[in-house]
Design a protein around this motif. Structure first.
Motif, PDB file in Angstrom:
ATOM      1  N   ASN A   1       1.009   8.363 -16.725  1.00  0.00           N
ATOM      2  CA  ASN A   1       0.493   7.261 -17.043  1.00  0.00           C
ATOM      3  C   ASN A   1       1.179   6.313 -15.829  1.00  0.00           C
ATOM      4  OD1 ASN A   1      -1.355   8.369 -18.634  1.00  0.00           O
ATOM      5  ND2 ASN A   1      -0.865   7.546 -20.541  1.00  0.00           N
ATOM      6  N   ARG A   2       1.928   5.908 -16.049  1.00  0.00           N
ATOM      7  CA  ARG A   2       2.378   5.079 -15.266  1.00  0.00           C
ATOM      8  C   ARG A   2       1.815   5.054 -13.807  1.00  0.00           C
ATOM      9  NH1 ARG A   2       6.541   4.958 -19.552  1.00  0.00           N
ATOM     10  NH2 ARG A   2       7.222   6.453 -18.138  1.00  0.00           N
ATOM     11  N   TYR A   3       2.431   6.357 -13.461  1.00  0.00           N
ATOM     12  CA  TYR A   3       2.537   6.775 -11.715  1.00  0.00           C
ATOM     13  C   TYR A   3       1.090   6.576 -11.231  1.00  0.00           C
ATOM     14  CZ  TYR A   3       2.318   8.836  -7.322  1.00  0.00           C
ATOM     15  OH  TYR A   3       1.465  10.189  -5.651  1.00  0.00           O
ATOM     16  N   PHE A   4       0.113   6.428 -12.449  1.00  0.00           N
ATOM     17  CA  PHE A   4      -2.032   6.414 -12.678  1.00  0.00           C
ATOM     18  C   PHE A   4      -1.683   4.788 -11.814  1.00  0.00           C
ATOM     19  CE2 PHE A   4      -5.187   5.360 -14.277  1.00  0.00           C
ATOM     20  CZ  PHE A   4      -6.336   6.283 -12.826  1.00  0.00           C
ATOM     21  N   GLU A   5      -0.852   4.610 -12.439  1.00  0.00           N
ATOM     22  CA  GLU A   5      -0.895   2.388 -12.723  1.00  0.00           C
ATOM     23  C   GLU A   5      -0.746   2.295 -11.245  1.00  0.00           C
ATOM     24  OE1 GLU A   5       1.263   1.425 -16.261  1.00  0.00           O
ATOM     25  OE2 GLU A   5      -0.313   1.870 -17.087  1.00  0.00           O
ATOM     26  N   ARG A   6       0.220   2.320 -10.957  1.00  0.00           N
ATOM     27  CA  ARG A   6       1.064   2.346  -9.227  1.00  0.00           C
ATOM     28  C   ARG A   6       0.083   2.700  -8.132  1.00  0.00           C
ATOM     29  NH1 ARG A   6       6.125   0.979 -10.458  1.00  0.00           N
ATOM     30  NH2 ARG A   6       5.989   0.512  -8.379  1.00  0.00           N
ATOM     31  N   ALA A   7      -0.450   3.828  -8.180  1.00  0.00           N
ATOM     32  CA  ALA A   7      -0.480   4.240  -7.129  1.00  0.00           C
ATOM     33  C   ALA A   7      -1.964   5.004  -7.561  1.00  0.00           C
ATOM     34  CB  ALA A   7       0.063   6.038  -6.843  1.00  0.00           C
ATOM     35  N   GLY A   8      -2.611   5.416  -9.232  1.00  0.00           N
ATOM     36  CA  GLY A   8      -4.384   5.576  -8.355  1.00  0.00           C
ATOM     37  C   GLY A   8      -4.913   6.466  -8.716  1.00  0.00           C
TER      38      GLY A   8
ATOM     39  N   ALA B   1       8.138  15.316 -10.050  1.00  0.00           N
ATOM     40  CA  ALA B   1       8.755  15.410  -9.024  1.00  0.00           C
ATOM     41  C   ALA B   1       9.024  15.870  -8.134  1.00  0.00           C
ATOM     42  CB  ALA B   1       9.392  16.449 -10.533  1.00  0.00           C
ATOM     43  N   GLU B   2       8.074  16.638  -7.914  1.00  0.00           N
ATOM     44  CA  GLU B   2       7.846  17.617  -7.058  1.00  0.00           C
ATOM     45  C   GLU B   2       7.179  16.176  -5.887  1.00  0.00           C
ATOM     46  OE1 GLU B   2       7.960  20.640  -4.837  1.00  0.00           O
ATOM     47  OE2 GLU B   2       8.923  21.383  -6.120  1.00  0.00           O
ATOM     48  N   LEU B   3       7.450  15.633  -6.391  1.00  0.00           N
ATOM     49  CA  LEU B   3       5.930  14.260  -5.133  1.00  0.00           C
ATOM     50  C   LEU B   3       7.207  13.648  -4.939  1.00  0.00           C
ATOM     51  CD1 LEU B   3       2.779  12.799  -6.703  1.00  0.00           C
ATOM     52  CD2 LEU B   3       3.156  13.308  -4.473  1.00  0.00           C
ATOM     53  N   SER B   4       8.089  13.389  -5.653  1.00  0.00           N
ATOM     54  CA  SER B   4       9.632  12.724  -5.439  1.00  0.00           C
ATOM     55  C   SER B   4      10.093  12.445  -4.375  1.00  0.00           C
ATOM     56  CB  SER B   4      10.523  12.602  -7.139  1.00  0.00           C
ATOM     57  OG  SER B   4      11.408  13.882  -6.914  1.00  0.00           O
ATOM     58  N   LYS B   5      10.606  14.018  -3.549  1.00  0.00           N
ATOM     59  CA  LYS B   5      11.332  14.110  -2.254  1.00  0.00           C
ATOM     60  C   LYS B   5      10.622  13.347  -1.449  1.00  0.00           C
ATOM     61  CE  LYS B   5      11.213  19.617  -3.994  1.00  0.00           C
ATOM     62  NZ  LYS B   5      10.749  20.792  -4.018  1.00  0.00           N
ATOM     63  N   GLU B   6       9.676  13.098  -0.956  1.00  0.00           N
ATOM     64  CA  GLU B   6       8.854  12.186  -0.189  1.00  0.00           C
ATOM     65  C   GLU B   6       8.256  11.157  -0.359  1.00  0.00           C
ATOM     66  OE1 GLU B   6       5.412  14.966   1.104  1.00  0.00           O
ATOM     67  OE2 GLU B   6       7.172  15.671   1.428  1.00  0.00           O
ATOM     68  N   ASN B   7       7.988  11.158  -2.232  1.00  0.00           N
ATOM     69  CA  ASN B   7       7.496   9.302  -2.783  1.00  0.00           C
ATOM     70  C   ASN B   7       8.478   8.403  -2.871  1.00  0.00           C
ATOM     71  OD1 ASN B   7       6.114   8.131  -3.881  1.00  0.00           O
ATOM     72  ND2 ASN B   7       4.179   9.170  -3.585  1.00  0.00           N
ATOM     73  N   PRO B   8       8.378   7.465  -2.572  1.00  0.00           N
ATOM     74  CA  PRO B   8       9.739   6.614  -2.841  1.00  0.00           C
ATOM     75  C   PRO B   8       9.142   5.820  -4.434  1.00  0.00           C
ATOM     76  CG  PRO B   8       8.892   5.832  -0.870  1.00  0.00           C
ATOM     77  CD  PRO B   8       8.239   7.312  -1.060  1.00  0.00           C
ATOM     78  N   LEU B   9       7.375   5.875  -4.445  1.00  0.00           N
ATOM     79  CA  LEU B   9       7.273   5.637  -5.778  1.00  0.00           C
ATOM     80  C   LEU B   9       8.219   6.521  -6.629  1.00  0.00           C
ATOM     81  CD1 LEU B   9       5.709   3.320  -7.944  1.00  0.00           C
ATOM     82  CD2 LEU B   9       3.661   5.009  -6.748  1.00  0.00           C
ATOM     83  N   ALA B  10       7.501   7.529  -6.641  1.00  0.00           N
ATOM     84  CA  ALA B  10       7.750   9.225  -7.456  1.00  0.00           C
ATOM     85  C   ALA B  10       9.028   8.938  -8.053  1.00  0.00           C
ATOM     86  CB  ALA B  10       7.027  10.285  -6.988  1.00  0.00           C
ATOM     87  N   LEU B  11      10.251   8.838  -8.114  1.00  0.00           N
ATOM     88  CA  LEU B  11      11.597   8.152  -7.339  1.00  0.00           C
ATOM     89  C   LEU B  11      12.119   7.153  -8.085  1.00  0.00           C
ATOM     90  CD1 LEU B  11      13.944  10.369  -6.297  1.00  0.00           C
ATOM     91  CD2 LEU B  11      14.505   8.569  -4.582  1.00  0.00           C
TER      92      LEU B  11
END
Length: 311
Positions: free
Chosen positions: A195-202, A212-222
């Protein structure tokens, strides 16, 4: 001497699993591990059929050792003393088991009238398993936390659940405690992160593995994982101090992404002045097998049975 074997069952929302546990030698019997899918919105017959099939499959993998009992790690709300489902609400899982005596149903279907069937909260079973066979072994005051669909927890003193004590939260669990704009279960869970990712990234993700996979290249996920670790430490700090927790074990699907939040969590613990041993479960759901089966160690049962009415 004939071995004493108990079967421990872990009931999840979409499946149930079990394994036999050798109470004499204190070891799981890996060859006995069995799984069955469950429809938590299905009929009583469907769900009980699933349990029966699971147990029969497990028993069929054993030789002639003495089966002394079945221990079931069950999500709440549940009357763990009477073996009675208390599932109500529009979207509640296992509504078909509401006011159903699961022990009676299983004994009749399995034709095991003399075999005791005992129940315990699933998060507590995980904690007990970790104490006897996992990461909490050798510690007196411990805390086990499962991070997944919801936030499960159990405080143990020498392996015995502590539920009614001023040093622990009400009911000995933390999921219902206030945190930010809601409760802890809303924040420290899969839906909280998604939900927090959805609120920030849509973007609506399927689960934590995808994040977790996204966090390798996505600063928001990390960033969200770092935030998760820091705030988890802040949230737990007062209870760790109150109960004088020596060791914590984390299990559940989110714990498998611990490399993304562990540093932030430990850094915050240090700021709180806490030196606590942090572990991540290697047993995972197998810990609940051990915890369920351990209900048929009569010495342990004599200590834990009085706590069931508070779970």
């Amino acid at each position: 001497m004939k071995k004493q074997i108990a079967i421990g069952i872990d009931v999840g929302g979409s499946h149930a699993s079990c394994a036999a546990f050798d109470l004499t030698e204190k070891r799981l019997i890996p060859a006995s591990i069995s799984h069955v899918p469950l429809n938590n919105q299905g009929s009583k017959t469907e769900v009980i059929d699933g349990f029966v099939s699971l147990i029969q499959d497990c028993v069929g993998k054993l030789s002639t050792e003495s089966l002394v009992g079945i221990g079931i790690a069950m999500p709440g709300p549940f009357d763990y003393e009477k073996g009675l489902g208390l599932f109500t609400g529009e979207n509640a899982k296992f509504q078909c088991l509401n006011k159903v005596n699961v022990e009676v149903e299983l004994k009749e279907r399995l034709n095991l009238p003399e075999t005791p069937v005992r129940f315990i909260n699933d998060a507590t079973a995980f904690a007990i398993g970790e104490y006897f066979l996992g990461q909490l072994k050798g510690f007196k005051h411990t805390l086990a936390i499962t991070l997944g669909t919801g936030l499960g927890s159990a405080f143990l003193s020498d392996g015995i659940p502590v539920i009614v004590d001023k040093k622990v939260p009400e009911n000995g669990c933390i999921w219902h405690l206030p945190f930010e704009k809601g409760i802890a279960d809303d924040y420290f869970s899969t839906r909280g992160l998604v939900n927090r990712y959805f609120e920030r990234a849509g973007i609506k993700l399927k689960g934590v593995k995808e994040l977790a996979e996204l966090s390798k290249e996505n600063p928001l996920a990390l960033e969200l994982f770092h935030d998760f670790g820091k705030k988890l430490a802040l949230f737990l700090a007062s209870w760790i101090k109150s109960f004088q927790v020596e060791a914590i074990v984390f299990g559940g699907n989110i714990s498998k992404a611990s490399h993304l939040f562990d540093d932030a969590m430990n850094e915050q613990f240090k700021k709180e002045g806490l030196l606590v041993k942090i572990n991540y479960s290697e047993l995972q759901e197998s810990a609940a097998f051990v915890g369920g089966a351990q209900l048929h160690d009569e010495e342990f049962w004599s200590f834990v049975k009085s706590q069931l009415k508070y779970m």
